[in-house]
Design an enzyme around this catalytic site. Structure first.
Site, short mmCIF file in Angstrom:
data_model
loop_
_atom_site.label_atom_id
_atom_site.label_comp_id
_atom_site.label_asym_id
_atom_site.label_seq_id
_atom_site.Cartn_x
_atom_site.Cartn_y
_atom_site.Cartn_z
N GLU A 54 10.23 67.06 55.70
CA GLU A 54 9.26 65.77 55.47
C GLU A 54 8.19 66.27 56.84
O GLU A 54 9.05 67.00 57.99
CB GLU A 54 9.68 64.49 55.86
CG GLU A 54 10.05 64.20 54.06
CD GLU A 54 10.46 62.96 53.42
OE1 GLU A 54 10.66 61.59 54.39
OE2 GLU A 54 10.64 62.76 52.67
N CYS A 63 8.42 70.17 49.62
CA CYS A 63 10.26 69.66 48.71
C CYS A 63 10.89 70.91 49.06
O CYS A 63 10.79 71.69 49.52
CB CYS A 63 10.51 70.00 47.07
SG CYS A 63 9.03 68.51 46.85
N GLU A 65 12.87 72.31 46.58
CA GLU A 65 12.66 73.71 45.94
C GLU A 65 11.76 74.64 46.87
O GLU A 65 12.07 75.87 46.56
CB GLU A 65 12.85 73.46 44.38
CG GLU A 65 13.07 72.11 44.02
CD GLU A 65 13.08 71.16 43.82
OE1 GLU A 65 12.12 70.39 45.16
OE2 GLU A 65 13.54 70.12 42.93
N CYS A 96 9.64 68.33 40.90
CA CYS A 96 7.88 67.67 40.85
C CYS A 96 7.51 69.00 40.27
O CYS A 96 7.60 69.84 40.20
CB CYS A 96 7.78 67.36 42.72
SG CYS A 96 7.54 68.81 43.36
N CYS A 99 6.69 71.62 42.63
CA CYS A 99 7.87 73.01 42.98
C CYS A 99 7.64 73.68 41.43
O CYS A 99 8.57 75.06 41.60
CB CYS A 99 8.91 72.26 42.70
SG CYS A 99 8.99 71.47 44.60
N1 THU Z 1 11.26 65.81 46.81
C1 THU Z 1 12.37 67.17 46.68
O1 THU Z 1 11.93 67.85 47.38
N2 THU Z 1 12.15 67.59 45.19
C2 THU Z 1 11.23 67.37 44.27
O2 THU Z 1 11.07 67.95 43.24
C3 THU Z 1 11.12 65.89 44.80
C4 THU Z 1 10.55 65.24 46.11
C5 THU Z 1 10.94 65.85 48.21
C6 THU Z 1 9.61 65.87 48.72
C7 THU Z 1 10.22 64.46 49.80
O3 THU Z 1 10.83 64.50 51.60
C8 THU Z 1 11.15 63.58 48.93
O4 THU Z 1 11.63 64.17 47.88
C9 THU Z 1 10.68 62.14 48.49
O5 THU Z 1 9.48 62.53 47.21
#
Ligand code: THU
Length: 142
Positions: A54, A63, A65, A96, A99
């Site tokens: 983040e 993310c 992935e 998401c 991704c």
């Molecule tokens: N996040 C992922 O790493 N992968 C996903 O497919 C969904 C969300 C992360 C992004 C962010 O750091 C946290 O989860 C909350 O959204």
């Protein structure tokens, strides 16, 4: 080299899940506190991990992935057998939309996405199920 879409063995899945689950600990998520770990199994039998990273400027965060696939591509991997994604919620989270499109670039419709919940139980869906009627590299070569 193994065929691109050869099935994941039970032993490979065991390693894949263990690495994805432990990759949650590498997440940098001070804002959401939502840890996501990922691990890709390459067609050559290597494992590449990722976790969400983040940023104080929230939309800049990445993310798990995409971290995993970016790392794998930069390391020279071109063909992939499966990905596992692990979170601390139940039921298991699925990737998401951003991704899904990112992974679509490097995978086929039957590529399996294993999703692990807080207890280490999983569901699995293919890329074709997660992103039907998708846009990909071939669409640019007409
Ligand atoms: N996040 C992922 O790493 N992968 C996903 O497919 C969904 C969300 C992360 C992004 C962010 O750091 C946290 O989860 C909350 O959204």
């Amino acid at each position: 080299m193994a065929p691109i879409n050869s099935p994941v063995t039970a032993q490979e899945l065991q390693i894949l899940s263990t690495k994805a689950i432990s990759a949650k600990d590498s997440a940098y998520c001070p804002y959401s506190k939502f840890q996501v770990g990922a691990c890709i199994l390459t067609s050559s039998g290597e494992f590449v991990v990722g976790a969400n990273v983040e940023n104080a400027s929230y939309p800049v965060g990445t993310c798990a992935e995409r971290v995993a696939f970016g790392t794998a591509i930069v390391a020279g991997h071109k063909q992939f057998k499966a990905i596992a994604v692990a979170t601390n919620i139940k039921p298991a989270a699925s990737p998401c939309g951003m991704c899904r499109q990112f992974m679509r670039e490097f995978t086929s419709a039957d590529f399996p996405v294993y999703m692990y919940d807080a207890d280490g139980n999983h569901t699995v869906k293919t890329m074709g199920e997660l992103l039907p009627d998708s846009f990909g590299p071939d669409d640019l070569s007409h």
